[in-house]
Each structure stands twice: as structure tokens, then as C-alpha cells.
Design a protein around this motif. Structure first.
Motif, PDB file in Angstrom:
ATOM      1  N   CYS A 221       0.947  -1.315  -0.005  1.00 57.03           N
ATOM      2  CA  CYS A 221      -0.021  -0.035   0.065  1.00 57.03           C
ATOM      3  C   CYS A 221       0.629   1.315   0.112  1.00 57.03           C
ATOM      4  CB  CYS A 221      -0.967  -0.125   1.100  1.00 57.03           C
ATOM      5  SG  CYS A 221      -2.291  -0.911   1.145  1.00 57.03           S
ATOM      6  N   GLU A 225       0.785   3.897  -2.813  1.00 55.74           N
ATOM      7  CA  GLU A 225       0.337   5.561  -2.460  1.00 55.74           C
ATOM      8  C   GLU A 225       1.648   6.369  -2.754  1.00 55.74           C
ATOM      9  OE1 GLU A 225      -0.771   5.434   1.875  1.00 55.74           O
ATOM     10  OE2 GLU A 225      -2.362   4.180   1.392  1.00 55.74           O
ATOM     11  N   HIS A 228       1.082   7.260  -6.232  1.00 53.20           N
ATOM     12  CA  HIS A 228      -0.054   7.940  -6.408  1.00 53.20           C
ATOM     13  C   HIS A 228       0.469   9.358  -6.136  1.00 53.20           C
ATOM     14  CE1 HIS A 228      -4.295   9.740  -5.507  1.00 53.20           C
ATOM     15  NE2 HIS A 228      -4.192   8.743  -6.741  1.00 53.20           N
TER      16      HIS A 228
ATOM     17  N   GLN B 235      -7.894   3.534  -3.002  1.00 53.77           N
ATOM     18  CA  GLN B 235      -6.604   3.025  -2.295  1.00 53.77           C
ATOM     19  C   GLN B 235      -6.950   3.217  -0.843  1.00 53.77           C
ATOM     20  OE1 GLN B 235      -4.364   1.151  -3.218  1.00 53.77           O
ATOM     21  NE2 GLN B 235      -2.969   1.615  -1.530  1.00 53.77           N
TER      22      GLN B 235
END
Lengths: 303, 303
Positions: A221, A225, A228, B235
Motif C-alpha cells: 500500500c 500510495e 499515487h 486506495q
């Protein structure tokens, strides 16, 4: 401290709690391999996306270098290249993570092998209570049958010798029955003790396993992230660059790079031929262009 | 109001300002087609990514349904499906945008055709000043030559008849020269006037073109940004779902779904055979299982 769910829920008269828990542990190996495969597939997808973006950046850089809009393609190219780089960075991070998961997969297999040895005595205790229970049941049936046989003989007036013989059989069956009652009590104690330990051990293994899986997912994750956020920054920069590319600046840039000159055609007046000057030199007028002269090559045509 | 860069920078003695500006306008058609192609390629990339994500979601749903970790795959599956949907939504938006760009491409081609007609008189004025300049140069040369010829004849003592003839030629050449000086003055005025209008028109077209391109890019950015936000939400939800999936809840879920029972094996004591009861009924002990009975089928084995 987690509730001892395994200790509470894996008894029951079918007695396959140990079996279920052992197989559950083994499924953990499948799970960690599957998680590794999932992350690998995600990495493959991100890599393909990144490569496509690099190709798209090339498309942008191959776009026409002519016209007022041309300079904008450079902004597209740079931004698309950065986008490709973000996704490639994610690929790199995921590949690192896969290595960690692989390490865990190996470690887990080793631990399970060790655990198998550690719970061997529990398996024995399970098999023991199973066989002792069966034997106890049989010895009880035998004892009842022998007792009834003796009673039947007594009622039918058998000889003392036969009755003594039957009594001996009853005595022997009673002893066997009693010995199995005792063995069962021991097997039961042993089984409960071992199962209690082992159920706790299996729960500990599962807790550890799920924790490790959660750590891996957390890492996953985090990488996703971070990417992102980076993508967001690239996008923001693209928007800013576009805002800075004003219509006026593009018009100006074109005028500067393709401009043909600022001077308008000059006036041309009749020039009288001064014969004395003209004949002095070698016809000086010849070769001197008009202030505005079309050389015949530039014949403007609209295609 | 933008500085009239085109009006200022497309003169010059080579006189190809009109040509450069006209071609610059035509490049605008290439640019808008290229922008359409760029967005189409991006949409194709997003579609491929989305389809890969859908496949990845299937991978997650095909993962083992056994073991403590199994319920987590459902979280992966749902999140990955949502991710696929986000990218597919972007594809849909980009396809809508491509339609708009196509509309602009057609509109632009029509406008350019109309403009070509409107600037036809400017083209004529350009061609006129080009040919008049050339003719003026030639007529001037002819006038000078004829004058020098007459002078040469005079010096060499030519007959009056020949001198008259030469004088007539000079007169004619002078008239032609003068007429081209006049024609040039008219062509220059016409050219300047037309070029002034047309340079402004071309700048207006470019301003409009760049603005439309910027609007398209703005739409493109907006769609990309919206998708970026949605992906962020997916997410975030994934992380939240993972946080809500505690180790304890997974352990509990397994215990509930795979539990074998809460009852431990009971005690078994020696039961004396009561002959009177045993012989009354038809051997009631038979068939009654022991409180803990191994039926022989469940023979726990570690694979």
C-alpha cells in the motif's frame, strides 16, 4: 492478547480438530505464495503501463515541430516521460517487496517443517485416544457378552466345570475392560494436554502469519500510495506548465522563429539615367537590385 | 488584446510572410489531429491497464478460499475491480473528448477553406507586387540601355534618321518604366493594405486555434485529475478495509467456520453389567456408543 479461539473450538466428538488446524497452517503457505503472485502480476501490469507511457512520450516528441502549437508537445513529452518513470519506480519497489515475500515463503516453509516435528507427539496422542476408544468399546462389548453367556449357562444348568470355565472368561474380560478404562483415562489426559498446547501453538502460528501478511500488504500500500502522490505532482506540474504556456507566448514564439522581417516594401521612384555617370563606370546600375525586388523564385502559391 | 506579432514580423524583402503565415495556419490542422491521436493513444493505454486490473481482480478471486488469510482476498478483489472501473471511466471520458476534438478538426478544416477564399485577394496582391517589381526592374534596365544606346550612336555620329529612331525607343522605354513605377506604387499600397488585414486575420485564427487546443487539454487534465482522485479514494478504502481486518477477526472467523466443536472428550468409567436388565431387553447395551468413540474413519494423519 487475542482470545484463544483455537483452544476453544477445535474439540468435538469427531476429534478432527488437530487435522483441521494442521491443514489450516499449511494453507498459510498457499496464501503467501498467492500474495507474492498477486504483487508480481501487479508489477507486470505497472511495467506494461510504464512502457506504454514511454511510447506515448515518443509519440508526443514525434509530433509536428511546425505551427504555433508545436512547443506544447515538449510539455506533453516531458510530463508523459515523468509519468512513465513514476510507474517504473513502483515496479522497482514491488520487485523489492516480492523478494521479501519470497524470503517469508521460505522461512514459513521451514517453520512449518519444525512445527510438524513439534506436534508429532500431539498427533500420537490423537491417534492413541482414537485406538484406545475403539479397543475400550470392543472390550466392553466382550465383557457384556461373556457375562451374559455365563448367566445363560447358569440358567440352563451347565456343569460346574463349564461354569468355572465361563467364570474365568468373565474375569479375563473384566480385567481387559478395566485396563482399557484406565488406558482411556490416561489417553484422554494426554490428548487434552497435548491438544491444549498445540491449539495454542497453531493459533500463535496463524497470528504470526496474518501479521506478516499484513506487513507485506502495508508495504504494498505504501509503495502504491507514494506512486499515487508522485503521479499527482507530475499532473500538477503539467497543468502549471500548460497555464504558463499562454496564447500570447506561443504567438510571439512563432513570430520570432518564423518571422520574415519587419520592413515593409519601400517606395520606388523614377530615376533619370545620368548618361555621363552611366558611361563613366561600367554600367553601375546593372546588378544593383531595386529596394523591393522579387527574384522570381519566391512566387507565393497556396497549395 | 494580444500584441500584433504577425502584423509586425511577416514583412521583409523576401516577401514570403504570407506564405509562412498561410502554412502556419495549415499546420494547425496537423496539430489538432495529433492531439486527437495523442488522447486516443492515452485512452488505449488506460483501457489496457483497466483490462489487466480486471484480470488481476479475477486472480484475487481465484485465490485459495482456505486458511486464515482467505477472507482478505475478497478485499483485494473488490479494490482491484474498483481500480479497473476508475480507469475504464477515464477511457469513457477520453473517448467523449476525442469526439469533441474530431468535431473541432472538421470545423477547423472548414474554416481554413473559408479563410483560403478570404485571403485570395491578398495572394493576388502578393503575386502582383512580385511580378510588377520584376517588370519594373526589367523596364528600368531597358530604359537605361536604350538611353545609353542613343548616347553611343550620337557619339559615333549616326544619321539623324537613326538618332530619331533611337530617340523614339528611349521615349517608349521611359514611358514603360514610368508606368511600372506607377503600377508598383499601386501594387505596394494594395499589398500593404491586404497584408495588414491578413496578418491580423492569421493571428486571430492562431489565437483561436491555440485557445481551442488549450480547452481540449484542460478537459483532458480534468478527466485525468478526476480519475486520480477516484483512484486515491479506492486506495484509501483498501487501506481502511485492511486496517479493519484485524488478526483477531480472521482467527475468530476461521474458528467459527472450521471449528470442530467445543466439547472435550468426556470421562468413561467401568460399568458393571446388570444381568437382570441386560437379559430383560434385547441386549440394550449393543449399539449405544461410548461417550467418546472413535469410529475408525477419522484416523488423523499428517500428510
Amino acid at each position: 492478547m487475542i482470545t484463544p479461539y483455537f483452544l476453544e473450538n477445535f474439540w468435538g466428538d469427531k476429534n478432527n480438530g488437530f487435522d483441521v488446524l494442521y491443514h489450516n497452517m499449511k494453507h498459510g503457505q498457499i496464501s503467501s505464495k498467492e500474495l507474492s503472485d498477486f504483487i508480481r502480476e501487479r508489477a507486470t501490469i505497472e511495467e506494461a503501463y510504464s512502457r506504454s507511457m514511454t511510447k506515448l512520450a515518443k509519440t508526443a516528441s514525434n509530433c509536428s515541430q511546425l505551427g504555433t502549437f508545436a512547443p506544447v508537445w515538449d510539455v506533453f513529452k516531458q510530463s508523459t516521460e515523468k509519468l512513465a518513470a513514476c510507474h517504473m519506480e513502483l515496479v522497482r519497489k514491488l520487485q523489492e517487496l516480492i523478494k521479501e515475500v519470497q524470503k517469508y515463503v521460505e522461512e514459513q516453509a521451514k517453520n512449518h517443517k519444525k512445527t510438524k516435528e513439534e506436534v508429532a507427539s500431539t498427533l500420537e496422542a490423537v491417534q492413541n485416544i482414537q485406538s484406545v476408544s475403539q479397543a475400550l468399546q470392543k472390550s466392553k462389548e466382550n465383557y457384556v457378552n461373556k457375562t451374559l453367556e455365563q448367566e445363560r449357562m447358569r440358567k440352563e444348568g451347565a456343569t460346574q466345570r463349564d461354569l468355572d470355565k465361563a467364570g474365568l472368561k468373565v474375569k479375563k474380560a473384566t480385567e481387559t475392560y478395566k485396563s482399557y478404562v484406565e488406558k482411556y483415562a490416561n489417553a484422554k489426559t494426554e490428548f487434552e494436554q497435548r491438544m491444549t498446547e498445540t491449539a495454542q501453538k497453531f493459533q500463535g502460528i496463524e497470528e504470526e502469519h496474518v501479521l506478516r501478511m499484513q506487513e507485506i500488504i502495508h508495504s504494498y500500500c505504501q509503495s502504491v500510495e507514494e506512486t499515487h502522490i508522485q503521479i499527482g505532482e507530475v499532473q500538477e506540474e503539467f497543468v502549471k506548465n500548460m497555464e504558463n504556456t499562454s496564447v500570447e507566448s506561443l504567438i510571439q514564439k512563432l513570430a520570432e522563429s518564423k518571422g520574415t522581417g519587419k520592413e515593409r516594401p519601400g517606395p520606388i521612384e523614377f530615376e533619370e539615367c545620368n548618361v555621363s555617370i552611366a558611361t563613366e563606370g561600367a554600367n553601375p546600375e546593372k546588378g544593383k537590385p531595386l529596394p523591393y525586388q522579387a527574384d522570381g523564385e519566391i512566387k507565393t502559391q497556396i497549395p
